[in-house]
Design a protein around this motif. Structure first.
Motif, PDB file in Angstrom:
ATOM      1  N   GLY A 112       0.813  -1.207   0.000  1.00 50.79           N
ATOM      2  CA  GLY A 112       0.000   0.000   0.000  1.00 50.79           C
ATOM      3  C   GLY A 112       0.846   1.255   0.000  1.00 50.79           C
ATOM      4  O   GLY A 112       0.569   2.206  -0.739  1.00 50.79           O
ATOM      5  N   GLU A 113       1.899   1.268   0.818  1.00 52.69           N
ATOM      6  CA  GLU A 113       2.767   2.446   0.878  1.00 52.69           C
ATOM      7  C   GLU A 113       3.437   2.708  -0.465  1.00 52.69           C
ATOM      8  O   GLU A 113       3.595   3.860  -0.879  1.00 52.69           O
ATOM      9  CB  GLU A 113       3.811   2.256   1.977  1.00 52.69           C
ATOM     10  N   LYS A 114       3.836   1.647  -1.165  1.00 55.78           N
ATOM     11  CA  LYS A 114       4.463   1.807  -2.479  1.00 55.78           C
ATOM     12  C   LYS A 114       3.500   2.454  -3.471  1.00 55.78           C
ATOM     13  O   LYS A 114       3.854   3.389  -4.203  1.00 55.78           O
ATOM     14  CB  LYS A 114       4.911   0.446  -3.027  1.00 55.78           C
ATOM     15  N   VAL A 115       2.272   1.959  -3.479  1.00 56.20           N
ATOM     16  CA  VAL A 115       1.291   2.478  -4.435  1.00 56.20           C
ATOM     17  C   VAL A 115       0.867   3.895  -4.066  1.00 56.20           C
ATOM     18  O   VAL A 115       0.706   4.763  -4.936  1.00 56.20           O
ATOM     19  CB  VAL A 115       0.070   1.535  -4.508  1.00 56.20           C
ATOM     20  N   PHE A 116       0.706   4.180  -2.770  1.00 55.34           N
ATOM     21  CA  PHE A 116       0.303   5.518  -2.346  1.00 55.34           C
ATOM     22  C   PHE A 116       1.303   6.582  -2.776  1.00 55.34           C
ATOM     23  O   PHE A 116       0.926   7.700  -3.140  1.00 55.34           O
ATOM     24  CB  PHE A 116       0.131   5.565  -0.825  1.00 55.34           C
ATOM     25  N   LYS A 117       2.570   6.236  -2.726  1.00 56.89           N
ATOM     26  CA  LYS A 117       3.599   7.201  -3.145  1.00 56.89           C
ATOM     27  C   LYS A 117       3.431   7.560  -4.615  1.00 56.89           C
ATOM     28  O   LYS A 117       3.726   8.686  -5.033  1.00 56.89           O
ATOM     29  CB  LYS A 117       4.986   6.616  -2.887  1.00 56.89           C
ATOM     30  N   LYS A 118       2.959   6.605  -5.403  1.00 56.69           N
ATOM     31  CA  LYS A 118       2.730   6.865  -6.825  1.00 56.69           C
ATOM     32  C   LYS A 118       1.439   7.666  -7.057  1.00 56.69           C
ATOM     33  O   LYS A 118       1.312   8.397  -8.037  1.00 56.69           O
ATOM     34  CB  LYS A 118       2.646   5.536  -7.589  1.00 56.69           C
ATOM     35  N   LEU A 119       0.491   7.521  -6.132  1.00 57.30           N
ATOM     36  CA  LEU A 119      -0.798   8.184  -6.306  1.00 57.30           C
ATOM     37  C   LEU A 119      -0.762   9.668  -5.943  1.00 57.30           C
ATOM     38  O   LEU A 119      -1.646  10.423  -6.343  1.00 57.30           O
ATOM     39  CB  LEU A 119      -1.854   7.505  -5.424  1.00 57.30           C
ATOM     40  N   LYS A 120       0.225  10.072  -5.158  1.00 58.30           N
ATOM     41  CA  LYS A 120       0.268  11.453  -4.675  1.00 58.30           C
ATOM     42  C   LYS A 120       0.224  12.440  -5.847  1.00 58.30           C
ATOM     43  O   LYS A 120       0.956  12.316  -6.817  1.00 58.30           O
ATOM     44  CB  LYS A 120       1.525  11.685  -3.840  1.00 58.30           C
ATOM     45  N   GLY A 121      -0.642  13.403  -5.724  1.00 61.12           N
ATOM     46  CA  GLY A 121      -0.786  14.397  -6.783  1.00 61.12           C
ATOM     47  C   GLY A 121      -1.924  14.097  -7.733  1.00 61.12           C
ATOM     48  O   GLY A 121      -2.357  14.963  -8.492  1.00 61.12           O
ATOM     49  N   TYR A 122      -2.438  12.850  -7.685  1.00 56.71           N
ATOM     50  CA  TYR A 122      -3.537  12.469  -8.576  1.00 56.71           C
ATOM     51  C   TYR A 122      -4.908  12.628  -7.915  1.00 56.71           C
ATOM     52  O   TYR A 122      -5.931  12.631  -8.593  1.00 56.71           O
ATOM     53  CB  TYR A 122      -3.398  11.001  -9.008  1.00 56.71           C
ATOM     54  N   ILE A 123      -4.929  12.700  -6.583  1.00 59.41           N
ATOM     55  CA  ILE A 123      -6.200  12.730  -5.863  1.00 59.41           C
ATOM     56  C   ILE A 123      -6.839  14.107  -5.970  1.00 59.41           C
ATOM     57  O   ILE A 123      -6.235  15.117  -5.606  1.00 59.41           O
ATOM     58  CB  ILE A 123      -6.005  12.373  -4.382  1.00 59.41           C
ATOM     59  N   LYS A 124      -8.080  14.158  -6.466  1.00 52.11           N
ATOM     60  CA  LYS A 124      -8.794  15.424  -6.633  1.00 52.11           C
ATOM     61  C   LYS A 124      -9.856  15.580  -5.542  1.00 52.11           C
ATOM     62  O   LYS A 124     -10.078  14.689  -4.724  1.00 52.11           O
ATOM     63  CB  LYS A 124      -9.438  15.475  -8.021  1.00 52.11           C
ATOM     64  N   LYS A 125     -10.556  16.695  -5.584  1.00 51.18           N
ATOM     65  CA  LYS A 125     -11.447  17.066  -4.480  1.00 51.18           C
ATOM     66  C   LYS A 125     -12.653  16.134  -4.308  1.00 51.18           C
ATOM     67  O   LYS A 125     -13.171  15.996  -3.208  1.00 51.18           O
ATOM     68  CB  LYS A 125     -11.930  18.498  -4.656  1.00 51.18           C
ATOM     69  N   ASN A 126     -13.125  15.511  -5.372  1.00 55.02           N
ATOM     70  CA  ASN A 126     -14.324  14.682  -5.272  1.00 55.02           C
ATOM     71  C   ASN A 126     -14.010  13.187  -5.175  1.00 55.02           C
ATOM     72  O   ASN A 126     -14.873  12.356  -5.428  1.00 55.02           O
ATOM     73  CB  ASN A 126     -15.237  14.912  -6.489  1.00 55.02           C
ATOM     74  N   THR A 127     -12.789  12.878  -4.810  1.00 56.01           N
ATOM     75  CA  THR A 127     -12.384  11.479  -4.746  1.00 56.01           C
ATOM     76  C   THR A 127     -12.309  11.009  -3.296  1.00 56.01           C
ATOM     77  O   THR A 127     -11.649  11.611  -2.465  1.00 56.01           O
ATOM     78  CB  THR A 127     -11.013  11.268  -5.411  1.00 56.01           C
ATOM     79  N   TRP A 128     -12.990   9.903  -3.037  1.00 54.96           N
ATOM     80  CA  TRP A 128     -12.954   9.276  -1.719  1.00 54.96           C
ATOM     81  C   TRP A 128     -12.002   8.089  -1.766  1.00 54.96           C
ATOM     82  O   TRP A 128     -11.958   7.370  -2.757  1.00 54.96           O
ATOM     83  CB  TRP A 128     -14.343   8.781  -1.314  1.00 54.96           C
ATOM     84  N   LEU A 129     -11.276   7.886  -0.698  1.00 50.10           N
ATOM     85  CA  LEU A 129     -10.365   6.754  -0.627  1.00 50.10           C
ATOM     86  C   LEU A 129     -10.789   5.845   0.526  1.00 50.10           C
ATOM     87  O   LEU A 129     -10.797   6.265   1.682  1.00 50.10           O
ATOM     88  CB  LEU A 129      -8.920   7.225  -0.409  1.00 50.10           C
ATOM     89  N   PHE A 130     -11.153   4.603   0.178  1.00 54.44           N
ATOM     90  CA  PHE A 130     -11.553   3.615   1.173  1.00 54.44           C
ATOM     91  C   PHE A 130     -10.419   2.611   1.333  1.00 54.44           C
ATOM     92  O   PHE A 130     -10.111   1.862   0.402  1.00 54.44           O
ATOM     93  CB  PHE A 130     -12.818   2.878   0.741  1.00 54.44           C
ATOM     94  N   SER A 131      -9.806   2.589   2.504  1.00 56.31           N
ATOM     95  CA  SER A 131      -8.661   1.712   2.728  1.00 56.31           C
ATOM     96  C   SER A 131      -8.979   0.626   3.749  1.00 56.31           C
ATOM     97  O   SER A 131      -9.499   0.908   4.833  1.00 56.31           O
ATOM     98  CB  SER A 131      -7.468   2.534   3.232  1.00 56.31           C
ATOM     99  N   SER A 132      -8.648  -0.617   3.405  1.00 55.90           N
ATOM    100  CA  SER A 132      -8.803  -1.740   4.344  1.00 55.90           C
ATOM    101  C   SER A 132      -7.443  -2.236   4.821  1.00 55.90           C
ATOM    102  O   SER A 132      -7.332  -3.362   5.314  1.00 55.90           O
ATOM    103  CB  SER A 132      -9.587  -2.888   3.687  1.00 55.90           C
TER     104      SER A 132
END
Length: 324
Positions: free
Chosen positions: A115-135
């Motif tokens: 998860g940490e590896k993928v999150f580092k790649k996602l940074k900067g892509y998350i916009k205001k109307n996006t929800w993130l559900f993490s398990s």
């Protein structure tokens, strides 16, 4: 699934990883029929797992399982173009996260390291109307925000195994500004309404207790049910004990009946389920067979064993939470 009948046809859902519960969550979403399958996407995360070949192989196997076994059960696989939904990072995030009014949801089902590896790649892509559900069980929402940025709207959820058959219990912590909390709860219910019962907790610490209760309880009950079924089988009762499936059916319906009685407030209270529903022997009667079995279990300190097991499970979860 008829797209015109979908309740949440405009909601875009993106799956990142197919972890322990990811497959079950996906199955429940597809089975519910509430979502437009053409608005469901999957991130190809192999590029971010290249340092671990085994992780990459596991992901490929799960993708194959999804593509060849799960999806064809709910959609017309001949018309569904898999390559348009299993995407690289840029195209995937373009579909899910935008500055427009369409809601987007990222469903994360990975272990902590992946998860940490993928999150580092996602940074900067998350916009205001996006929800993130993490398990991700041992990754706090604050740590996720550190990796992705503060504007990320995080809901941390922990389902139990009953999710796979639509009878799960899912604990959810909504880590957003208070004014967005109700909205977050509504969106979560939209996505996960096919999973079973949903409980929203007030603090992230309560997630630990919820994880122990919902996760361990189903394991204890399953183990107890299997032990009873095995005991019936060992009795070798002709036409019953030698039939494992019949024994399992009897156990299942007996346990379901006991729990239903325990839940009936006119009959029982959860304070002492067994003593409130048992048929007590009269003054001149000897204890029945059930009393004999329960006495044996109590003498064997089964309740103490269960309590110790839950305590150990809680300590393990709490330790995992603090090992950031």
């Amino acid at each position: 699934m008829h797209n015109s009948e979908c309740k949440h046809a405009h909601l875009k859902i993106g799956f990142i990883g197919f972890g322990r519960y990811g497959y079950g969550v996906m199955k429940a979403i597809l089975k519910s029929g509430h979502h437009n399958i053409n608005n469901v996407y999957y991130l190809n995360i192999n590029d971010y797992l290249e340092s671990n070949a085994n992780d990459s192989d596991i992901h490929k196997k799960k993708v194959t399982l999804l593509k060849e076994r799960l999806l064809p059960r709910f959609i017309n696989s001949k018309k569904y173009k898999w390559d348009e939904h299993y995407l690289g990072l840029n195209n995937f995030m373009a579909k899910i996260s935008s500055d427009h009014d369409d809601e987007g949801v990222l469903v994360i089902s990975l272990n902590k390291n992946r998860g940490e590896k993928v999150f580092k790649k996602l940074k900067g892509y998350i916009k205001k109307n996006t929800w993130l559900f993490s398990s991700i069980s041992n990754l706090k929402s604050s740590s996720i925000k550190d990796l992705l940025g503060d504007k990320c709207m995080v809901l941390r959820y922990l389902p139990n195994m009953g999710t796979k058959v639509g009878q799960g219990i899912t604990a959810v912590y909504v880590d957003v500004e208070p004014r967005h909390r109700k909205e977050g709860e509504v969106v979560f219910k939209k996505v996960f309404q096919g999973l079973g019962n949903i409980y929203f907790v007030d603090t992230e610490e309560q997630i630990i207790a919820a994880r122990v209760i919902t996760g361990s309880t189903i394991g204890v009950i399953a183990y107890l049910a299997q032990s009873i079924a095995d005991a019936i089988g060992d009795l070798n009762i002709k036409g019953l004990g030698d039939e494992k499936e019949i024994a399992a059916e009897i156990v299942y319906h007996s346990m379901a009946g006991a729990l239903a009685l325990g839940k009936d407030k006119e009959i029982s209270t959860w304070g002492n389920i067994y003593d409130s529903i048992r048929i007590k022997p009269g003054p001149d009667e000897k204890p029945g067979t059930t009393d004999i079995i329960i006495k044996k279990m109590r003498d064997g300190k089964v309740p103490e064993v269960i309590k110790d097991s839950f305590r150990l499970s809680f300590e393990k979860c709490k330790k995992g939470e603090t090992e950031e």
